[in-house]
Design a protein around this motif. Sequence first.
Motif, PDB file in Angstrom:
ATOM      1  N   LEU A 175       0.855  -1.191   0.000  1.00  0.00           N
ATOM      2  CA  LEU A 175       0.000   0.000   0.000  1.00  0.00           C
ATOM      3  C   LEU A 175       0.889   1.238   0.000  1.00  0.00           C
ATOM      4  CD1 LEU A 175      -2.664  -1.077   2.657  1.00  0.00           C
ATOM      5  CD2 LEU A 175      -2.817  -1.257   0.179  1.00  0.00           C
ATOM      6  N   ILE A 176       0.704   2.126  -0.994  1.00  0.00           N
ATOM      7  CA  ILE A 176       1.500   3.354  -1.121  1.00  0.00           C
ATOM      8  C   ILE A 176       0.547   4.541  -1.164  1.00  0.00           C
ATOM      9  CG2 ILE A 176       3.238   4.592  -2.450  1.00  0.00           C
ATOM     10  CD1 ILE A 176       4.034   1.936  -3.722  1.00  0.00           C
ATOM     11  N   THR A 177       0.826   5.579  -0.375  1.00  0.00           N
ATOM     12  CA  THR A 177       0.024   6.802  -0.360  1.00  0.00           C
ATOM     13  C   THR A 177       0.923   7.978  -0.700  1.00  0.00           C
ATOM     14  OG1 THR A 177      -1.417   5.886   1.353  1.00  0.00           O
ATOM     15  CG2 THR A 177      -1.515   8.264   0.988  1.00  0.00           C
ATOM     16  N   ASP A 225      -0.785  12.560 -13.776  1.00  0.00           N
ATOM     17  CA  ASP A 225      -0.534  11.607 -14.867  1.00  0.00           C
ATOM     18  C   ASP A 225       0.156  10.384 -14.272  1.00  0.00           C
ATOM     19  OD1 ASP A 225      -0.156  10.334 -17.218  1.00  0.00           O
ATOM     20  OD2 ASP A 225       1.480  11.614 -17.925  1.00  0.00           O
ATOM     21  N   ILE A 226      -0.530   9.224 -14.289  1.00  0.00           N
ATOM     22  CA  ILE A 226      -0.043   8.025 -13.607  1.00  0.00           C
ATOM     23  C   ILE A 226       0.383   6.984 -14.642  1.00  0.00           C
ATOM     24  CG2 ILE A 226      -0.626   6.211 -11.968  1.00  0.00           C
ATOM     25  CD1 ILE A 226      -2.753   8.084 -10.827  1.00  0.00           C
ATOM     26  N   PHE A 227       1.582   6.434 -14.430  1.00  0.00           N
ATOM     27  CA  PHE A 227       2.094   5.381 -15.304  1.00  0.00           C
ATOM     28  C   PHE A 227       2.634   4.268 -14.411  1.00  0.00           C
ATOM     29  CE2 PHE A 227       5.529   3.248 -17.546  1.00  0.00           C
ATOM     30  CZ  PHE A 227       4.931   2.948 -18.757  1.00  0.00           C
ATOM     31  N   SER A 228       2.240   3.020 -14.706  1.00  0.00           N
ATOM     32  CA  SER A 228       2.694   1.915 -13.862  1.00  0.00           C
ATOM     33  C   SER A 228       2.895   0.663 -14.693  1.00  0.00           C
ATOM     34  CB  SER A 228       1.678   1.645 -12.746  1.00  0.00           C
ATOM     35  OG  SER A 228       0.462   1.167 -13.293  1.00  0.00           O
ATOM     36  N   SER A 229       3.801  -0.185 -14.201  1.00  0.00           N
ATOM     37  CA  SER A 229       4.020  -1.503 -14.785  1.00  0.00           C
ATOM     38  C   SER A 229       4.249  -2.476 -13.631  1.00  0.00           C
ATOM     39  CB  SER A 229       5.219  -1.475 -15.732  1.00  0.00           C
ATOM     40  OG  SER A 229       6.416  -1.248 -15.014  1.00  0.00           O
ATOM     41  N   ILE A 274      -5.423   1.650  -8.390  1.00  0.00           N
ATOM     42  CA  ILE A 274      -4.960   3.001  -8.045  1.00  0.00           C
ATOM     43  C   ILE A 274      -6.176   3.892  -7.905  1.00  0.00           C
ATOM     44  CG2 ILE A 274      -3.570   4.978  -8.762  1.00  0.00           C
ATOM     45  CD1 ILE A 274      -1.799   3.073 -10.326  1.00  0.00           C
ATOM     46  N   ARG A 275      -6.266   4.639  -6.797  1.00  0.00           N
ATOM     47  CA  ARG A 275      -7.398   5.540  -6.560  1.00  0.00           C
ATOM     48  C   ARG A 275      -6.880   6.939  -6.283  1.00  0.00           C
ATOM     49  NH1 ARG A 275     -10.630   7.392  -2.373  1.00  0.00           N
ATOM     50  NH2 ARG A 275      -9.282   6.427  -0.824  1.00  0.00           N
ATOM     51  N   VAL A 276      -7.485   7.939  -6.962  1.00  0.00           N
ATOM     52  CA  VAL A 276      -7.092   9.335  -6.806  1.00  0.00           C
ATOM     53  C   VAL A 276      -8.250  10.086  -6.166  1.00  0.00           C
ATOM     54  CG1 VAL A 276      -6.258  11.401  -7.968  1.00  0.00           C
ATOM     55  CG2 VAL A 276      -5.645   9.151  -8.858  1.00  0.00           C
ATOM     56  N   VAL A 307      -2.957  10.090  -3.781  1.00  0.00           N
ATOM     57  CA  VAL A 307      -3.049   8.959  -4.704  1.00  0.00           C
ATOM     58  C   VAL A 307      -2.756   7.703  -3.889  1.00  0.00           C
ATOM     59  CG1 VAL A 307      -2.123   7.851  -6.758  1.00  0.00           C
ATOM     60  CG2 VAL A 307      -2.310  10.340  -6.665  1.00  0.00           C
ATOM     61  N   GLU A 308      -3.730   6.788  -3.843  1.00  0.00           N
ATOM     62  CA  GLU A 308      -3.581   5.556  -3.079  1.00  0.00           C
ATOM     63  C   GLU A 308      -3.415   4.383  -4.042  1.00  0.00           C
ATOM     64  OE1 GLU A 308      -6.947   5.210  -0.567  1.00  0.00           O
ATOM     65  OE2 GLU A 308      -6.306   6.799   0.811  1.00  0.00           O
ATOM     66  N   MET A 309      -2.336   3.619  -3.861  1.00  0.00           N
ATOM     67  CA  MET A 309      -2.045   2.481  -4.735  1.00  0.00           C
ATOM     68  C   MET A 309      -2.038   1.198  -3.911  1.00  0.00           C
ATOM     69  SD  MET A 309       0.976   4.092  -7.109  1.00  0.00           S
ATOM     70  CE  MET A 309       1.650   5.067  -5.769  1.00  0.00           C
ATOM     71  N   ARG A 310      -2.772   0.201  -4.382  1.00  0.00           N
ATOM     72  CA  ARG A 310      -2.768  -1.134  -3.775  1.00  0.00           C
ATOM     73  C   ARG A 310      -2.187  -2.092  -4.805  1.00  0.00           C
ATOM     74  NH1 ARG A 310      -5.535  -5.760  -3.728  1.00  0.00           N
ATOM     75  NH2 ARG A 310      -6.947  -4.975  -5.327  1.00  0.00           N
ATOM     76  N   LEU A 311      -0.949  -2.535  -4.578  1.00  0.00           N
ATOM     77  CA  LEU A 311      -0.229  -3.375  -5.528  1.00  0.00           C
ATOM     78  C   LEU A 311      -0.147  -4.801  -4.982  1.00  0.00           C
ATOM     79  CD1 LEU A 311       2.719  -0.902  -6.252  1.00  0.00           C
ATOM     80  CD2 LEU A 311       0.489  -1.038  -7.383  1.00  0.00           C
ATOM     81  N   CYS A 312      -0.619  -5.766  -5.775  1.00  0.00           N
ATOM     82  CA  CYS A 312      -0.608  -7.175  -5.366  1.00  0.00           C
ATOM     83  C   CYS A 312       0.714  -7.831  -5.774  1.00  0.00           C
ATOM     84  CB  CYS A 312      -1.769  -7.920  -6.018  1.00  0.00           C
ATOM     85  SG  CYS A 312      -3.375  -7.335  -5.477  1.00  0.00           S
TER      86      CYS A 312
END
Length: 394
Positions: free
Chosen positions: A18-20, A32-36, A64-66, A71-76
């Motif tokens: 979990l990243i905030t 502008d969000i970019f992820s891999s 990802i929720r804004v 910006v809250e990111m939940r990465l599995c």
Amino acid sequence: MPVLVKDYTWSETDTEVLITVPLKGVKPSKADIFSSEDYVKINYTPYLFEVFLYAPVVEEESSIRVGNGVVEMRLCKKEKVIWGQLESNIKMDKEEMRRKREDVVKAVQEKMEQEQMERATKKREAEKLAIKQQMQLEEEAHSKIEKEKQDERDKAMEELEEWKQHKQEETKTTSITNKPTIQPAQLKQQQNSKLSHNMWQDNKDIPDSQRPAPRSGGKITVNFTPRYFPTAARESTEKEEQEWLAKMAAARKIQAGTPSEINKNNPMLLKDKACGFFKAGDYEAAINAFSQAISLNPMLPVLYSNRAACYLKLNDNEKCIQDATRALELLYPVVPSNHIQRAKVFVRRGTAYANIGNHGLALQDYEAAEKLDPDNTQLQTDIVQIRNLISCDS
């Protein structure tokens, strides 16, 4: 030079991270969000958040929720394990970081291009199937009508044969010398029967005096092919609908190129490629691809609408307004099938007007979009905000 964001927070379990990240007063729409699977970047001018993840994650299951200023990111995680640290050890090697960025962007673009090609293939197959099914339905309807006609003809011939047989039996039991005199009224009826039944005119062996009376009327049920726009007759805009269909058909005919030139001369595949650039955040490359597609087919409104969205991302509001206006011209006449498209274009142009401070024209475009898409609650909220801005300006 962007300002690197370091006051973010993160936590982990053995299955997810979990990243905030704080937005620091920047509007969520500007992020502008970019992820891999092993890289995350959030660019919201003048701030930049970037992290090379310690281990890969599953993109399809992450979210990802804004909102609410963050910006809250939940990465599995791909593997159930505690990382102990968020960032990879390559952070201190600038050359390795640069190479990693390029590899990530290239991999994401290739993946998007492949997905676009697959979607385009599925779309073409679905269109072919729909055409085949439509032709089959029309053929079945035609066969049904022909069968009903043939049944009516067979029934008429059976009635004629029965009548001829009946007359032959009467002739055998009646003396020729006692043949009744034809009355004027009966003669007139026989003449009318002769005019009404041309099918018996070729039977030279049947005297006019023995021709049958007209058959009783029948009823044939005809099912018409459904209209493209299922509109009630009292609300029909058939003229506008046919004009719209003709324009779209003409636009679709403007297709250039061969399979060997698929990316250079096919406007629809160029459009798909441009959409891939847009999703990857490469807006200038997307504009170039949309411009090349427009040069091949200047009659497709979606090309101008999408290029307007690219200009809006780059804050080139004047060009966004020009492309949006052209898209609205091509999306005419206004019919139910293009309501949602027109609403999107009005919102993009209205946003550009708002960015340059012309809140009056922005309100007009948003209200026009709300009329076309009345169930969109976000439009209603935006209209209230624009009206508040106009009140503040006055």
